[in-house]
Design a protein around this motif. Structure first.
Motif, mmCIF file in Angstrom:
data_model
loop_
_atom_site.group_PDB
_atom_site.id
_atom_site.type_symbol
_atom_site.label_atom_id
_atom_site.label_comp_id
_atom_site.label_asym_id
_atom_site.label_seq_id
_atom_site.Cartn_x
_atom_site.Cartn_y
_atom_site.Cartn_z
ATOM 1 N N THR A 114 -0.627 8.346 33.207
ATOM 2 C CA THR A 114 0.474 9.106 33.469
ATOM 3 C C THR A 114 -0.195 10.817 34.681
ATOM 4 O O THR A 114 -1.366 10.564 34.474
ATOM 5 C CB THR A 114 1.075 9.814 32.789
ATOM 6 O OG1 THR A 114 2.255 10.461 32.924
ATOM 7 C CG2 THR A 114 0.862 11.444 31.431
ATOM 8 N N ASP A 115 0.713 11.413 35.233
ATOM 9 C CA ASP A 115 0.284 12.761 36.014
ATOM 10 C C ASP A 115 0.395 14.055 34.577
ATOM 11 O O ASP A 115 0.973 13.743 34.391
ATOM 12 C CB ASP A 115 1.097 12.703 36.845
ATOM 13 C CG ASP A 115 1.268 11.781 37.600
ATOM 14 O OD1 ASP A 115 0.601 10.820 37.787
ATOM 15 O OD2 ASP A 115 2.940 12.010 38.678
ATOM 16 N N TRP A 116 -0.666 14.146 35.120
ATOM 17 C CA TRP A 116 -0.719 15.383 33.729
ATOM 18 C C TRP A 116 -2.538 15.783 34.227
ATOM 19 O O TRP A 116 -3.300 15.538 34.806
ATOM 20 C CB TRP A 116 -0.968 14.283 32.371
ATOM 21 C CG TRP A 116 -2.890 13.764 31.726
ATOM 22 C CD1 TRP A 116 -2.873 12.840 32.506
ATOM 23 C CD2 TRP A 116 -3.382 14.407 30.691
ATOM 24 N NE1 TRP A 116 -3.704 12.351 31.461
ATOM 25 C CE2 TRP A 116 -4.501 13.346 31.061
ATOM 26 C CE3 TRP A 116 -3.355 15.512 29.850
ATOM 27 C CZ2 TRP A 116 -5.351 12.910 30.344
ATOM 28 C CZ3 TRP A 116 -4.853 15.132 28.532
ATOM 29 C CH2 TRP A 116 -5.428 13.941 28.919
ATOM 30 N N TRP A 143 1.488 17.576 30.102
ATOM 31 C CA TRP A 143 2.272 16.808 31.273
ATOM 32 C C TRP A 143 3.815 16.930 31.449
ATOM 33 O O TRP A 143 4.491 17.915 30.508
ATOM 34 C CB TRP A 143 2.114 15.524 30.525
ATOM 35 C CG TRP A 143 3.430 14.763 29.819
ATOM 36 C CD1 TRP A 143 3.056 14.973 28.338
ATOM 37 C CD2 TRP A 143 3.900 13.664 28.989
ATOM 38 N NE1 TRP A 143 3.757 14.564 27.595
ATOM 39 C CE2 TRP A 143 4.799 13.305 28.630
ATOM 40 C CE3 TRP A 143 4.051 12.163 30.929
ATOM 41 C CZ2 TRP A 143 5.272 12.239 28.074
ATOM 42 C CZ3 TRP A 143 5.110 11.251 30.136
ATOM 43 C CH2 TRP A 143 5.229 11.071 28.812
ATOM 44 N N LYS A 202 -1.759 9.314 37.997
ATOM 45 C CA LYS A 202 -1.775 7.632 36.902
ATOM 46 C C LYS A 202 -2.254 6.512 37.258
ATOM 47 O O LYS A 202 -2.478 6.267 38.655
ATOM 48 C CB LYS A 202 0.004 7.423 36.586
ATOM 49 C CG LYS A 202 0.766 5.721 35.879
ATOM 50 C CD LYS A 202 1.907 5.737 35.477
ATOM 51 C CE LYS A 202 2.459 6.095 36.915
ATOM 52 N NZ LYS A 202 3.944 5.899 36.762
#
Length: 363
Positions: A219-221, A260, A321
């Motif tokens: 994921t985007d984190w 996140w 991601k």
């Protein structure tokens, strides 16, 4: 002509054969025809040990834990780096492909002569189009493999395999406590959560030797901290994981923790036999499977405002991601632990095969 002895009569021979078949069926627990043993070498080892004279579980575990798995893994790593003669590459890699069911049609380079050594073959890259990202899912699979377990984290315990758990605190190590009114009585799990409306979830993905060995961001984190736990390098095959409680806590592992959009997030790469080498692409300082280590120790490295780490910023290392994060030297396990709203739902089945980029669940 002398009569044939009774023990050589064909009808007599059928009785022990039938009895043997029934006995084997009982050992299999009624399961229909199993997968070929050539695809499950570790399972075959587990089977042999289970019917050996070392029947008590404690004896089997003690014997297995006495193996010098770290030394063997370092030796295997050196062997992987030995350049093979061109004429020998195809036979060796073809044997590996046949044994573990590798799909070379997905490889960026299908020509087996291209890979100079076993290490390069294990870490082969894939064609860009074979792992599309699921746009509809906020969380995607970080690796190719098999789903061992998933669900909510209860009582600060996580399932290793069905019926076998390990301590969340032991696995992640000590964390900074959040400012809460009830902090003195809150559990370790509760301390990780940023909101009372959230819950903690986990996913365990097992990478077999024939799988793609790189892992990606699910994921985007932002990664704020790397925590390296030196430890054993026992096999994480589900057959072995059923024997040894807290196997994931005993093995060497690299824990990446951060945030996140929903709160706490962590990705842990768990080492295994012949997987002493865990590489994180943006962290060149990480060294795994070193000859000496202190039992129970761990080493922290903060990425917040760290000028020595590529892509590090004020809040840590930002990952998107699907972005490549690291690689194993063979197969192993990825454990995701993350905070999400209580209505988060998984789109998974236990034991299912999954690939990088496929959706894990939705909000």
């Amino acid at each position: 002509m002398e009569p044939r002895p009774l023990w050589l009569h064909p009808h007599r021979l059928q009785v022990p054969r039938l009895a043997l078949r029934h006995r084997l069926s009982a050992l299999k627990g009624g399961v229909s025809r199993p997968a070929a043993w050539r695809h499950r070498p570790i399972s075959f080892l587990c089977y042999i040990l289970s019917v050996s004279t070392l029947r008590p579980l404690a004896c089997r575990v003690a014997l297995y834990r006495s193996f010098p798995t770290r030394l063997l893994s370092r030796a295997w790593g050196r062997l992987n780096g030995v350049e093979l003669p061109t004429w020998l590459r195809k036979p060796i890699y073809s044997l590996y492909i046949w044994t573990f069911g590798v799909n070379m049609q997905e490889a960026a380079v299908e020509d087996l002569h291209h890979y100079r050594n076993l290490g390069e073959f294990f870490r082969r890259r894939l064609k860009p189009a074979v792992r599309p990202l699921c746009a509809s899912s906020c969380l995607t699979s970080p690796a190719d493999g098999r789903i061992l377990h998933f669900g909510r984290v209860k009582n600060s315990e996580v399932e290793q395999v069905k019926g076998v758990t390990y301590s969340l605190e032991h696995f992640l190590g000590p964390q900074k406590r959040r400012c809460k009114d009830s902090s003195s009585s809150s559990s370790f799990r509760d301390d990780l959560l940023s909101s009372p409306d959230s819950d903690l979830f986990h996913v365990v993905i097992y990478l077999a030797p024939g799988d793609y060995h790189c892992f990606h961001s699910p994921t985007d984190w932002r990664v704020e901290l790397r925590r390296h736990f030196p430890g054993s390098l026992m096999s994480v095959n589900p057959g072995v994981a059923r024997w040894i409680k807290e196997l994931f806590c005993l093995n060497e592992r690299v824990v990446l923790t951060g945030q996140w959009q929903q709160g706490f997030f962590s990705l842990t790469a768990v080492g295994a036999t012949n997987v002493g080498s865990i590489r994180i692409y943006f962290d060149q300082e990480l060294q795994t499977n070193t000859p000496r280590y202190s039992k129970g120790s761990f080493h922290d490295h903060s990425y917040i405002a760290d000028q020595t780490v590529k892509f590090a910023g004020e809040g840590g290392v930002a990952l998107q991601k699907g972005e490549s994060v690291g690689e194993f030297n063979l197969g192993s396990t990825i454990v995701l632990l993350f905070e999400a709203p209580k209505d988060f739902s998984f789109n998974l089945q236990p034991g299912q095969r999954i690939r990088v980029g496929e959706g894990l669940g939705s909000l």
